[in-house]
Design a protein around this motif. Sequence first.
Motif, short mmCIF file in Angstrom:
data_model
loop_
_atom_site.label_atom_id
_atom_site.label_comp_id
_atom_site.label_asym_id
_atom_site.label_seq_id
_atom_site.Cartn_x
_atom_site.Cartn_y
_atom_site.Cartn_z
N UNK A 181 -13.61 5.56 -5.89
CA UNK A 181 -12.79 5.59 -4.69
C UNK A 181 -13.07 4.32 -3.91
N UNK A 182 -12.04 3.54 -3.64
CA UNK A 182 -12.17 2.29 -2.90
C UNK A 182 -11.62 2.51 -1.49
N UNK A 183 -12.34 2.06 -0.51
CA UNK A 183 -11.90 2.23 0.87
C UNK A 183 -11.54 0.87 1.44
N UNK A 184 -10.25 0.66 1.62
CA UNK A 184 -9.75 -0.61 2.13
C UNK A 184 -8.98 -1.36 1.06
N UNK A 185 -7.75 -1.76 1.38
CA UNK A 185 -6.87 -2.41 0.39
C UNK A 185 -6.65 -3.88 0.70
N UNK A 186 -7.63 -4.50 1.35
CA UNK A 186 -7.52 -5.91 1.67
C UNK A 186 -8.07 -6.80 0.58
N UNK A 187 -8.56 -7.97 0.97
CA UNK A 187 -8.94 -9.00 0.01
C UNK A 187 -9.91 -8.50 -1.05
N UNK A 188 -10.92 -7.76 -0.64
CA UNK A 188 -11.93 -7.32 -1.61
C UNK A 188 -11.55 -6.00 -2.28
N UNK A 189 -10.97 -5.08 -1.52
CA UNK A 189 -10.59 -3.80 -2.11
C UNK A 189 -9.52 -3.96 -3.17
N UNK A 190 -8.63 -4.90 -2.97
CA UNK A 190 -7.60 -5.14 -3.97
C UNK A 190 -8.20 -5.67 -5.26
N UNK A 191 -9.14 -6.60 -5.12
CA UNK A 191 -9.78 -7.16 -6.31
C UNK A 191 -10.54 -6.08 -7.07
N UNK A 192 -11.31 -5.27 -6.34
CA UNK A 192 -12.09 -4.22 -6.99
C UNK A 192 -11.17 -3.21 -7.67
N UNK A 193 -10.12 -2.80 -6.97
CA UNK A 193 -9.20 -1.81 -7.55
C UNK A 193 -8.52 -2.37 -8.79
N UNK A 194 -8.11 -3.62 -8.69
CA UNK A 194 -7.45 -4.27 -9.82
C UNK A 194 -8.38 -4.33 -11.03
N UNK A 195 -9.62 -4.79 -10.79
CA UNK A 195 -10.56 -4.96 -11.90
C UNK A 195 -10.91 -3.62 -12.54
N UNK A 196 -11.08 -2.60 -11.74
CA UNK A 196 -11.46 -1.29 -12.29
C UNK A 196 -10.29 -0.63 -13.00
N UNK A 197 -9.10 -0.76 -12.44
CA UNK A 197 -7.93 -0.20 -13.12
C UNK A 197 -7.73 -0.91 -14.46
N UNK A 198 -7.94 -2.20 -14.44
CA UNK A 198 -7.78 -2.99 -15.66
C UNK A 198 -8.79 -2.55 -16.72
N UNK A 199 -9.96 -2.09 -16.26
CA UNK A 199 -11.00 -1.65 -17.19
C UNK A 199 -10.81 -0.19 -17.60
N UNK A 200 -9.74 0.44 -17.13
CA UNK A 200 -9.44 1.78 -17.58
C UNK A 200 -10.00 2.89 -16.72
N UNK A 201 -10.49 2.56 -15.56
CA UNK A 201 -11.07 3.58 -14.68
C UNK A 201 -9.99 4.26 -13.84
N UNK A 202 -10.23 5.50 -13.53
CA UNK A 202 -9.38 6.22 -12.58
C UNK A 202 -9.83 5.83 -11.18
N UNK A 203 -9.06 4.97 -10.55
CA UNK A 203 -9.45 4.44 -9.25
C UNK A 203 -8.37 4.75 -8.22
N UNK A 204 -8.83 5.21 -7.08
CA UNK A 204 -7.93 5.45 -5.95
C UNK A 204 -8.42 4.64 -4.77
N UNK A 205 -7.48 4.04 -4.06
CA UNK A 205 -7.82 3.27 -2.86
C UNK A 205 -7.20 3.95 -1.64
N UNK A 206 -8.00 4.07 -0.60
CA UNK A 206 -7.53 4.62 0.67
C UNK A 206 -7.37 3.48 1.66
N UNK A 207 -6.19 3.37 2.24
CA UNK A 207 -5.90 2.29 3.19
C UNK A 207 -5.27 2.89 4.45
N UNK A 208 -5.83 2.55 5.59
CA UNK A 208 -5.32 3.18 6.81
C UNK A 208 -3.98 2.61 7.25
N UNK A 209 -3.69 1.37 6.87
CA UNK A 209 -2.39 0.82 7.19
C UNK A 209 -1.37 1.17 6.12
N UNK A 210 -0.23 0.53 6.19
CA UNK A 210 0.82 0.78 5.22
C UNK A 210 1.19 -0.48 4.46
#
Lengths: 558, 132
Positions: A27-56
């Motif tokens: 679970x990644x908290x924050x969809x900004x500069x770092x959260x996007x990179x982490x989510x991208x890398x983990x999804x690319x590696x086949x992980x079930x990753x969810x990101x929570x972002x308070x904005x839209x």
Amino acid sequence: MQAQQDLRGGPATEVGDQATGETDDVLVIGAGASGAVASWALARAGFAVTCLEQGGWMDPSAYTSDHDDWEYHRLRDHNPNPNVRRLPHDYPVVDVDTPIKPLLYNAVGGSTVLWSGHFPRFHPDDFRVRSLDGVAEDWPLTYAELAPYYERNDVMMGIAGRSGDPAHPPRSARQMPPVPLGAGGQRLAAGFDALGWHWWPADSAIATRPYRGRSACNSCGPCELGCPTGAKASVDVTHWPEALARGARLITGARVSEITTDAHGRATGAVYLDAEGVARHRRARAVIVAANAIGTSRLLLLSASPAHPEGLANRSGLVGRNLMHHPIATVTGVFDDLLDGYRGVTACSLMSMEFYGTDPDRDFVRGYKLQALRSHGPAVTALGGFGLDVPWGADHHRRHAELFARTASLTVTAEDLPDPGNRVTLDDRVTDAWGIPAPRLTYAVDDNSRRMLEHGIGSATQVMEAAGAREILVTPLLVQGGFHLMGTARMGDDPAHSVVDRWGRAHDCDNLFVVDGSTFVTGAAMNPTSTIQALALRTAEHLAAHGPTRAGARSRVA
Amino acid sequence: MRAHDVLDEREHARLAEVLDVLLPGDAERPAASALGLVDEVVALAARREDDTAAVRALLGEVDSGASASAPSWPSAAALSRAEQAVPEAVRAVLQLACCAYYAHPTVRDVLARTHGYPPRPPQPLGYELGAG
């Protein structure tokens, strides 16, 4: 399943994952500069990753740089200061005890929605300031260890620049040619040349040619309003589309109030308030916090539990401490001829390393970067721009006429050494719209930084004189300058003196990671985003290779 | 939003006076009143409660300073006095005034003539910057 109280005072609401049976690998908290990179890398590696972002999600077609009142938007609803902007998804930051006001953005893309894309790397010496200068601490990793991650992230962001800068280690050819200097940048470059001082076209996360579906920059100027062409590398454009295509899940309007832990103190997921203020719990095997150095420390402090009584992962007492900015001064030259500085990316043209690092002949340790700035549109110029003195009243038009489109500026970006007294805490009165305590900043610019800024102002003044400026205006400290947020959960090998280890993993909670600027041991004198993203990529790939047990529901993707 | 939805007639007239003190005309550029800027400023102020409050705070300060010992109104001296008392309100109104003034077609035309500034928003056309 957890019972959570509706923080607006409504009835307790049973929420949880049992309805869906979902438990994320990460679970990644924050969809900004770092959260996007982490989510991208983990999804690319086949992980079930969810990101929570308070904005839209931002809608580039709704950006206002094609509106007649675009400068109004820049000062109000697109102001980088959340306390000025005050959009529904923002949280207040109590800033009465800091001379540098916080600038950040809450949306998919985070502050990269508003930034200008200046994209320097840290210098190798920045990672070993204790060894070199006897101050602060060394990082537990080296530039060489991080360099491959810088390189790969550069490809994702698409960097305009010119390799071969003698002030830095070699790097691969930049993806695109540099952002044009423009008339002002050329004038400043001539000033540097006349003095025999270093300058180089700055690395910029700006597409100067079409790149991976992004249009080339058309030099419109106000990057802070969001880039409607996609030329600027904001991570809602560069990373999220592929992350989602690889299976990452992104939940917007999700304001996280607590990272939950079990009786052993391990992270179990997070509670977030949805757009209606209903508390929901999302379960995960590992949690990555990517909410910037203010938001992350706020959340860790909010997540105290019996196993973590002083806040999550805060056995060292360092969560929230060692907040670093980059204290910035601006020196503006006024020239006789029109330089048209409203054209082009404000903060991207050239930078100088002439005064970077420690020189024993100076009365301060470490050093500063000089960076060229263009200028503003007519209304922001009238309101002061970069240190301009345009009065209202009888002399307004004369002064505006002699300043508008005739200035170029240099920033003095100073290295801010860590001080445990500079910190983020939870305010005991102010809350956000859902009743969650607001972060409070306590910060002072130290004497070393002040001497550094004073020296830098002198250096920048020499450049302006050599460039032929007929008048020079100085802002000793940029108040609205807290763009770079660092240090509040720093990394290190010793759990007594750091919050996370060299991989961003919390010493006190082995399935909790931090990937934003919070982990910085020192702040260098460089804009931090490229280093934040390189570290986030490194952490995510380490987690993928060595992290907590994953579900294995999807196969790894090469 | 119409101006009189936010301010009554007296307030509207007083704000117009304030704007002319902030942004008077000169040989090249028109005064705020010559552009009817008050309606634009009120419309901008009406977008946010804090800006509406700032306008009211400034007008209230101007009125409260209209004593025998105060500088005569309208005048720069009187507005300077108000600026001492309610600096954030004056700053906010000045921001709204400049945003409205420099977005006005007449002022854009002046800047195009005197500074070569294209009389349009930055997008969608952008600008030429050369290759240097």
